[in-house]
Design a protein around this motif. Structure first.
Motif, PDB file in Angstrom:
ATOM      1  N   LEU A   1      -7.180   2.521  -6.166  1.00  0.00           N
ATOM      2  CA  LEU A   1      -7.277   1.254  -6.885  1.00  0.00           C
ATOM      3  C   LEU A   1      -6.692   0.110  -6.065  1.00  0.00           C
ATOM      4  CD1 LEU A   1      -5.799   2.695 -10.203  1.00  0.00           C
ATOM      5  CD2 LEU A   1      -8.232   2.280  -9.758  1.00  0.00           C
ATOM      6  N   LEU A   2      -7.264  -1.060  -6.220  1.00  0.00           N
ATOM      7  CA  LEU A   2      -6.718  -2.278  -5.631  1.00  0.00           C
ATOM      8  C   LEU A   2      -6.359  -3.232  -6.758  1.00  0.00           C
ATOM      9  CD1 LEU A   2      -6.184  -3.702  -2.859  1.00  0.00           C
ATOM     10  CD2 LEU A   2      -8.300  -4.957  -3.274  1.00  0.00           C
ATOM     11  N   TYR A   3      -5.096  -3.603  -6.823  1.00  0.00           N
ATOM     12  CA  TYR A   3      -4.618  -4.516  -7.863  1.00  0.00           C
ATOM     13  C   TYR A   3      -4.312  -5.885  -7.261  1.00  0.00           C
ATOM     14  CZ  TYR A   3      -4.067  -0.988 -11.529  1.00  0.00           C
ATOM     15  OH  TYR A   3      -4.293  -0.035 -12.500  1.00  0.00           O
TER      16      TYR A   3
ATOM     17  N   SER B   1       0.817  -1.206   0.000  1.00  0.00           N
ATOM     18  CA  SER B   1       0.000   0.000   0.000  1.00  0.00           C
ATOM     19  C   SER B   1       0.852   1.257   0.000  1.00  0.00           C
ATOM     20  CB  SER B   1      -0.914   0.020   1.230  1.00  0.00           C
ATOM     21  OG  SER B   1      -1.724   1.189   1.249  1.00  0.00           O
ATOM     22  N   THR B   2       0.335   2.277  -0.667  1.00  0.00           N
ATOM     23  CA  THR B   2       0.839   3.622  -0.460  1.00  0.00           C
ATOM     24  C   THR B   2       0.157   4.147   0.812  1.00  0.00           C
ATOM     25  OG1 THR B   2      -0.884   4.391  -2.000  1.00  0.00           O
ATOM     26  CG2 THR B   2       1.333   4.134  -2.888  1.00  0.00           C
ATOM     27  N   ALA B   3       0.550   5.333   1.270  1.00  0.00           N
ATOM     28  CA  ALA B   3       0.032   5.847   2.543  1.00  0.00           C
ATOM     29  C   ALA B   3      -1.471   6.068   2.487  1.00  0.00           C
ATOM     30  CB  ALA B   3       0.734   7.157   2.892  1.00  0.00           C
ATOM     31  N   SER B   4      -2.159   5.705   3.564  1.00  0.00           N
ATOM     32  CA  SER B   4      -3.608   5.905   3.641  1.00  0.00           C
ATOM     33  C   SER B   4      -4.057   5.801   5.091  1.00  0.00           C
ATOM     34  CB  SER B   4      -4.348   4.866   2.805  1.00  0.00           C
ATOM     35  OG  SER B   4      -5.744   4.947   3.026  1.00  0.00           O
TER      36      SER B   4
ATOM     37  N   VAL C   1      -3.209   1.231  -4.221  1.00  0.00           N
ATOM     38  CA  VAL C   1      -2.418   2.360  -4.712  1.00  0.00           C
ATOM     39  C   VAL C   1      -3.337   3.499  -5.139  1.00  0.00           C
ATOM     40  CG1 VAL C   1      -0.561   0.844  -5.516  1.00  0.00           C
ATOM     41  CG2 VAL C   1      -2.391   1.501  -7.098  1.00  0.00           C
ATOM     42  N   HIS C   2      -2.751   4.670  -5.313  1.00  0.00           N
ATOM     43  CA  HIS C   2      -3.512   5.791  -5.863  1.00  0.00           C
ATOM     44  C   HIS C   2      -2.862   6.243  -7.159  1.00  0.00           C
ATOM     45  CE1 HIS C   2      -0.435   8.103  -3.584  1.00  0.00           C
ATOM     46  NE2 HIS C   2      -0.591   8.988  -4.536  1.00  0.00           N
ATOM     47  N   GLU C   3      -3.693   6.694  -8.083  1.00  0.00           N
ATOM     48  CA  GLU C   3      -3.260   7.144  -9.404  1.00  0.00           C
ATOM     49  C   GLU C   3      -3.661   8.608  -9.562  1.00  0.00           C
ATOM     50  OE1 GLU C   3      -3.578   4.993 -13.578  1.00  0.00           O
ATOM     51  OE2 GLU C   3      -5.498   5.879 -13.015  1.00  0.00           O
ATOM     52  N   VAL C   4      -2.672   9.483  -9.695  1.00  0.00           N
ATOM     53  CA  VAL C   4      -2.946  10.907  -9.828  1.00  0.00           C
ATOM     54  C   VAL C   4      -3.678  11.163 -11.143  1.00  0.00           C
ATOM     55  CG1 VAL C   4      -1.927  13.217  -9.968  1.00  0.00           C
ATOM     56  CG2 VAL C   4      -0.939  11.497  -8.436  1.00  0.00           C
ATOM     57  N   GLU C   5      -4.735  11.957 -11.072  1.00  0.00           N
ATOM     58  CA  GLU C   5      -5.535  12.264 -12.253  1.00  0.00           C
ATOM     59  C   GLU C   5      -4.664  12.880 -13.346  1.00  0.00           C
ATOM     60  OE1 GLU C   5     -10.017  13.532 -12.182  1.00  0.00           O
ATOM     61  OE2 GLU C   5      -8.772  15.328 -11.989  1.00  0.00           O
ATOM     62  N   GLY C   6      -4.756  12.344 -14.555  1.00  0.00           N
ATOM     63  CA  GLY C   6      -3.963  12.840 -15.671  1.00  0.00           C
ATOM     64  C   GLY C   6      -2.584  12.242 -15.760  1.00  0.00           C
ATOM     65  N   CYS C   7      -2.221  11.361 -14.827  1.00  0.00           N
ATOM     66  CA  CYS C   7      -0.884  10.743 -14.797  1.00  0.00           C
ATOM     67  C   CYS C   7      -1.045   9.227 -14.643  1.00  0.00           C
ATOM     68  CB  CYS C   7      -0.049  11.309 -13.661  1.00  0.00           C
ATOM     69  SG  CYS C   7       0.109  13.113 -13.661  1.00  0.00           S
TER      70      CYS C   7
END
Length: 321
Positions: free
Chosen positions: A270-272, A100-103, A147-153
């Motif tokens: 997102l969860l992969y 995980s990224t930070a949450s 994980v999180h995905e930055v909008e536009g990236c």
């Protein structure tokens, strides 16, 4: 010097990150140590594999050729190690490896999974880089990755992974000193932060690009510092910088956290996982279900975010009305 798998892994990391600094962080070594290792590898092969540029490292034509052979070998070694460890784990008992990224949802996620899966060895691996977690998942070192995905990236996702969307668009709030002039408003105008210094962690995938795009679209060009968010907290409290933050952050007595007008910066949560059947698929489903519940709990516990969810009619706020 004879080349070993660790040398090939280092070359792949440098190529994937485009930076000796980022590759060293991913590999868990110091940058000087990795630089020395790369020089020894190049000396052993008799040629330069990467062109050192101001913006990072770029593979030379020969470097591309070496990488094309190195990547399958590294992947095969990872599979060998993973399958051996998995066989040992099956002999010893059930195991679930989370990444995980930070949450703020992590504590609740772990608590729910431990209650649901008693006797299962549940581990958590944290990383600021979503890309690093996805590569670890693809290599069989993790079972799921949040994980999180930055909008536009868009993230670079290895082939073969399955994705489930937890939150389609999570707005990023702004953190600032409690006595910042803009902190008196419930919603902050981006223009009111034009003269502030901002701080961003460039090791978080898409973070710098997303911030730069948001500031550019607003027509402002403030000074931007690069640093990790643990260091950023002390600078924010001192009034030295402002920074984007997750809406589930806080509350803190020494810091103000506010939404930005129009929500110009957002991420997708997102969860992969890897494709699986039987017990593997059941574990993935449990991980998603408990993560969704933990995230809702964290979201509703934070006043500013709960109010934002209510204003936008989010299904997450159904139990907060």
């Amino acid at each position: 010097m004879e080349l070993e798998v660790r040398h090939l892994r280092a070359l792949c990391a440098i190529a994937d990150t485009g930076s000796l600094h980022k590759a060293a962080r991913q590999l868990g070594v110091s940058q000087p140590s990795l630089t020395t290792q790369l020089r020894r590898i190049e000396h052993a092969l008799g040629a330069e594999l990467f062109a050192r540029e101001r913006t990072g490292c770029r593979p030379t034509p020969l470097g591309h050729a070496v990488l094309s052979r190195a990547r399958p070998l590294v992947a095969q070694m990872a599979v060998l190690v993973t399958e051996t460890r998995a066989a040992a784990a099956r002999a010893d008992g059930a195991r679930l490896r989370l990444g995980s990224t930070a949450s703020r949802a992590l504590a609740g996620w772990l608590r729910r999974l431990r209650d649901r899966l008693p006797g299962t060895d549940i581990t958590l691996h944290m990383d600021v880089s979503a890309g690093a977690l996805l590569r670890a998942l693809a290599a069989g070192q993790l079972d799921v990755a949040f994980v999180h995905e930055v909008e536009g990236c868009p993230l670079r996702v290895p082939e073969g992974l399955e994705r489930r969307v937890l939150v389609e668009r999570e707005p990023q709030f702004i953190s600032m000193a409690r006595d910042h002039p803009a902190a008196g408003a419930p919603v902050v105008e981006l223009a009111d932060l034009a003269r502030d210094r901002w701080i961003v962690d460039p090791n978080v995938d898409g973070e710098w690009d997303g911030l730069r795009r948001m500031l550019g679209a607003a027509g402002i060009d403030p000074p931007v510092l690069h640093g990790d968010y643990h260091t950023a907290a002390s600078l924010i409290v001192a009034g030295e910088v402002v920074a984007p933050c997750q809406p589930t952050s806080g509350p803190r007595d020494d810091m103000a956290i506010r939404p930005l007008r129009g929500d110009p910066l957002a991420v997708r949560l997102l969860l992969y996982s890897r494709p699986g059947t039987g017990a593997d698929a059941a574990y993935t489903e449990a991980a998603y279900t408990d993560l969704a519940a933990a995230y809702r709990e964290a979201a509703l516990r934070t006043t500013a975010y709960r109010q934002w969810l209510l204003r936008h009619g989010s299904p997450l706020a159904a139990r907060a009305a």
